[in-house]
Scaffold this motif. Structure first.
Motif, PDB file in Angstrom:
ATOM      1  N   GLN A  48       0.834  -1.199   0.000  1.00 58.77           N
ATOM      2  CA  GLN A  48       0.000   0.000   0.000  1.00 58.77           C
ATOM      3  C   GLN A  48       0.877   1.260   0.000  1.00 58.77           C
ATOM      4  OE1 GLN A  48      -1.975   1.198   3.669  1.00 58.77           O
ATOM      5  NE2 GLN A  48      -3.887   1.369   2.515  1.00 58.77           N
ATOM      6  N   SER A  49       1.916   1.264   0.814  1.00 56.71           N
ATOM      7  CA  SER A  49       2.824   2.418   0.870  1.00 56.71           C
ATOM      8  C   SER A  49       3.501   2.652  -0.474  1.00 56.71           C
ATOM      9  CB  SER A  49       3.882   2.205   1.949  1.00 56.71           C
ATOM     10  OG  SER A  49       3.286   2.177   3.213  1.00 56.71           O
ATOM     11  N   GLU A  50       3.959   1.582  -1.090  1.00 56.32           N
ATOM     12  CA  GLU A  50       4.594   1.702  -2.408  1.00 56.32           C
ATOM     13  C   GLU A  50       3.598   2.203  -3.450  1.00 56.32           C
ATOM     14  OE1 GLU A  50       7.851   1.464  -3.272  1.00 56.32           O
ATOM     15  OE2 GLU A  50       8.117   1.329  -1.107  1.00 56.32           O
ATOM     16  N   ALA A  51       2.377   1.697  -3.406  1.00 55.96           N
ATOM     17  CA  ALA A  51       1.346   2.137  -4.352  1.00 55.96           C
ATOM     18  C   ALA A  51       1.064   3.625  -4.187  1.00 55.96           C
ATOM     19  CB  ALA A  51       0.067   1.322  -4.142  1.00 55.96           C
ATOM     20  N   MET A  52       1.013   4.093  -2.952  1.00 54.16           N
ATOM     21  CA  MET A  52       0.741   5.506  -2.708  1.00 54.16           C
ATOM     22  C   MET A  52       1.886   6.382  -3.217  1.00 54.16           C
ATOM     23  SD  MET A  52      -1.173   5.212   0.939  1.00 54.16           S
ATOM     24  CE  MET A  52      -1.690   6.914   1.004  1.00 54.16           C
ATOM     25  N   LYS A  53       3.111   5.887  -3.121  1.00 54.17           N
ATOM     26  CA  LYS A  53       4.257   6.652  -3.621  1.00 54.17           C
ATOM     27  C   LYS A  53       4.200   6.802  -5.138  1.00 54.17           C
ATOM     28  CE  LYS A  53       7.375   5.323   0.096  1.00 54.17           C
ATOM     29  NZ  LYS A  53       8.527   4.476   0.458  1.00 54.17           N
ATOM     30  N   THR A  54       3.691   5.782  -5.831  1.00 51.16           N
ATOM     31  CA  THR A  54       3.613   5.851  -7.298  1.00 51.16           C
ATOM     32  C   THR A  54       2.481   6.746  -7.761  1.00 51.16           C
ATOM     33  OG1 THR A  54       2.082   3.993  -7.616  1.00 51.16           O
ATOM     34  CG2 THR A  54       4.438   3.464  -7.478  1.00 51.16           C
ATOM     35  N   GLY A  55       1.437   6.887  -6.938  1.00 53.17           N
ATOM     36  CA  GLY A  55       0.279   7.686  -7.336  1.00 53.17           C
ATOM     37  C   GLY A  55      -0.636   6.982  -8.328  1.00 53.17           C
ATOM     38  N   ASP A  56      -0.391   5.712  -8.600  1.00 50.99           N
ATOM     39  CA  ASP A  56      -1.205   4.940  -9.544  1.00 50.99           C
ATOM     40  C   ASP A  56      -2.538   4.597  -8.892  1.00 50.99           C
ATOM     41  OD1 ASP A  56      -2.422   2.961 -11.093  1.00 50.99           O
ATOM     42  OD2 ASP A  56      -0.568   1.852 -11.438  1.00 50.99           O
ATOM     43  N   PRO A  57      -3.643   5.216  -9.337  1.00 45.36           N
ATOM     44  CA  PRO A  57      -4.934   4.997  -8.677  1.00 45.36           C
ATOM     45  C   PRO A  57      -5.389   3.538  -8.672  1.00 45.36           C
ATOM     46  CG  PRO A  57      -5.150   6.600 -10.480  1.00 45.36           C
ATOM     47  CD  PRO A  57      -3.741   6.125 -10.454  1.00 45.36           C
ATOM     48  N   GLU A  58      -5.113   2.811  -9.742  1.00 42.96           N
ATOM     49  CA  GLU A  58      -5.523   1.406  -9.792  1.00 42.96           C
ATOM     50  C   GLU A  58      -4.759   0.585  -8.755  1.00 42.96           C
ATOM     51  OE1 GLU A  58      -5.770  -2.381 -12.857  1.00 42.96           O
ATOM     52  OE2 GLU A  58      -5.380  -0.388 -13.652  1.00 42.96           O
ATOM     53  N   ARG A  59      -3.468   0.798  -8.697  1.00 41.97           N
ATOM     54  CA  ARG A  59      -2.635   0.065  -7.730  1.00 41.97           C
ATOM     55  C   ARG A  59      -3.019   0.438  -6.292  1.00 41.97           C
ATOM     56  NH1 ARG A  59       3.959   0.308  -7.542  1.00 41.97           N
ATOM     57  NH2 ARG A  59       4.201  -1.124  -5.785  1.00 41.97           N
ATOM     58  N   ILE A  60      -3.299   1.712  -6.046  1.00 41.46           N
ATOM     59  CA  ILE A  60      -3.732   2.156  -4.721  1.00 41.46           C
ATOM     60  C   ILE A  60      -5.050   1.479  -4.348  1.00 41.46           C
ATOM     61  CG2 ILE A  60      -4.573   4.134  -3.385  1.00 41.46           C
ATOM     62  CD1 ILE A  60      -2.536   5.853  -5.024  1.00 41.46           C
ATOM     63  N   GLY A  61      -5.996   1.469  -5.276  1.00 39.44           N
ATOM     64  CA  GLY A  61      -7.297   0.838  -5.017  1.00 39.44           C
ATOM     65  C   GLY A  61      -7.180  -0.638  -4.695  1.00 39.44           C
ATOM     66  N   ILE A  62      -6.341  -1.330  -5.442  1.00 38.28           N
ATOM     67  CA  ILE A  62      -6.144  -2.765  -5.210  1.00 38.28           C
ATOM     68  C   ILE A  62      -5.529  -2.996  -3.833  1.00 38.28           C
ATOM     69  CG2 ILE A  62      -4.797  -4.785  -5.928  1.00 38.28           C
ATOM     70  CD1 ILE A  62      -5.220  -3.754  -8.855  1.00 38.28           C
ATOM     71  N   SER A  63      -4.524  -2.198  -3.469  1.00 36.72           N
ATOM     72  CA  SER A  63      -3.872  -2.391  -2.171  1.00 36.72           C
ATOM     73  C   SER A  63      -4.826  -2.059  -1.023  1.00 36.72           C
ATOM     74  CB  SER A  63      -2.592  -1.558  -2.074  1.00 36.72           C
ATOM     75  OG  SER A  63      -2.868  -0.181  -2.063  1.00 36.72           O
ATOM     76  N   MET A  64      -5.641  -1.023  -1.191  1.00 38.80           N
ATOM     77  CA  MET A  64      -6.602  -0.672  -0.144  1.00 38.80           C
ATOM     78  C   MET A  64      -7.655  -1.764   0.016  1.00 38.80           C
ATOM     79  SD  MET A  64      -6.968   3.415  -0.734  1.00 38.80           S
ATOM     80  CE  MET A  64      -8.058   3.655   0.645  1.00 38.80           C
ATOM     81  N   ALA A  65      -8.101  -2.330  -1.096  1.00 35.06           N
ATOM     82  CA  ALA A  65      -9.091  -3.412  -1.036  1.00 35.06           C
ATOM     83  C   ALA A  65      -8.503  -4.641  -0.343  1.00 35.06           C
ATOM     84  CB  ALA A  65      -9.574  -3.764  -2.441  1.00 35.06           C
TER      85      ALA A  65
END
Length: 99
Positions: A48-65
């Motif tokens: 999740q932290s890595e996804a947030m650093k990239t700013g990729d909304p799809e990756r962030i959504g997947i990690s949050m789910a």
């Protein structure tokens, strides 16, 4: 909800403890103290932290789910009741959650 410290639990396993340090509505900012159960979920929070650093909304959504699917609960260290976090982030000894 006005407790200042919680155990973060998944089922009967304690993941860690959160100690309230600040409130920036809607976020509750805490220090995080890992417990034995932390290792079972650590990789999801790191992703999740890595996804947030990239700013990729799809990756962030997947990690949050993925984290939401854990069914995490916050149990007060003192008193009764529980809080179900809508969102929770843990990184480098810091945690923040929305309820």
């Amino acid at each position: 909800m006005f407790n200042e410290s919680w155990r973060l639990a998944q089922g009967n396993e304690i993941i860690g403890k959160l100690y309230l340090s600040d409130v920036d509505q809607p976020w509750f900012m805490c220090t995080f103290e890992p417990a034995e159960g932390w290792e079972t979920v650590r990789n999801l929070f790191e992703e999740q932290s890595e996804a947030m650093k990239t700013g990729d909304p799809e990756r962030i959504g997947i990690s949050m789910a993925s984290i939401r699917s854990l069914g995490l609960r916050l149990l007060p260290l003192a008193g009764e009741g529980e809080v179900i976090p809508v969102m929770i982030h843990i990184m480098e000894g810091e945690a923040k959650f929305r309820a």
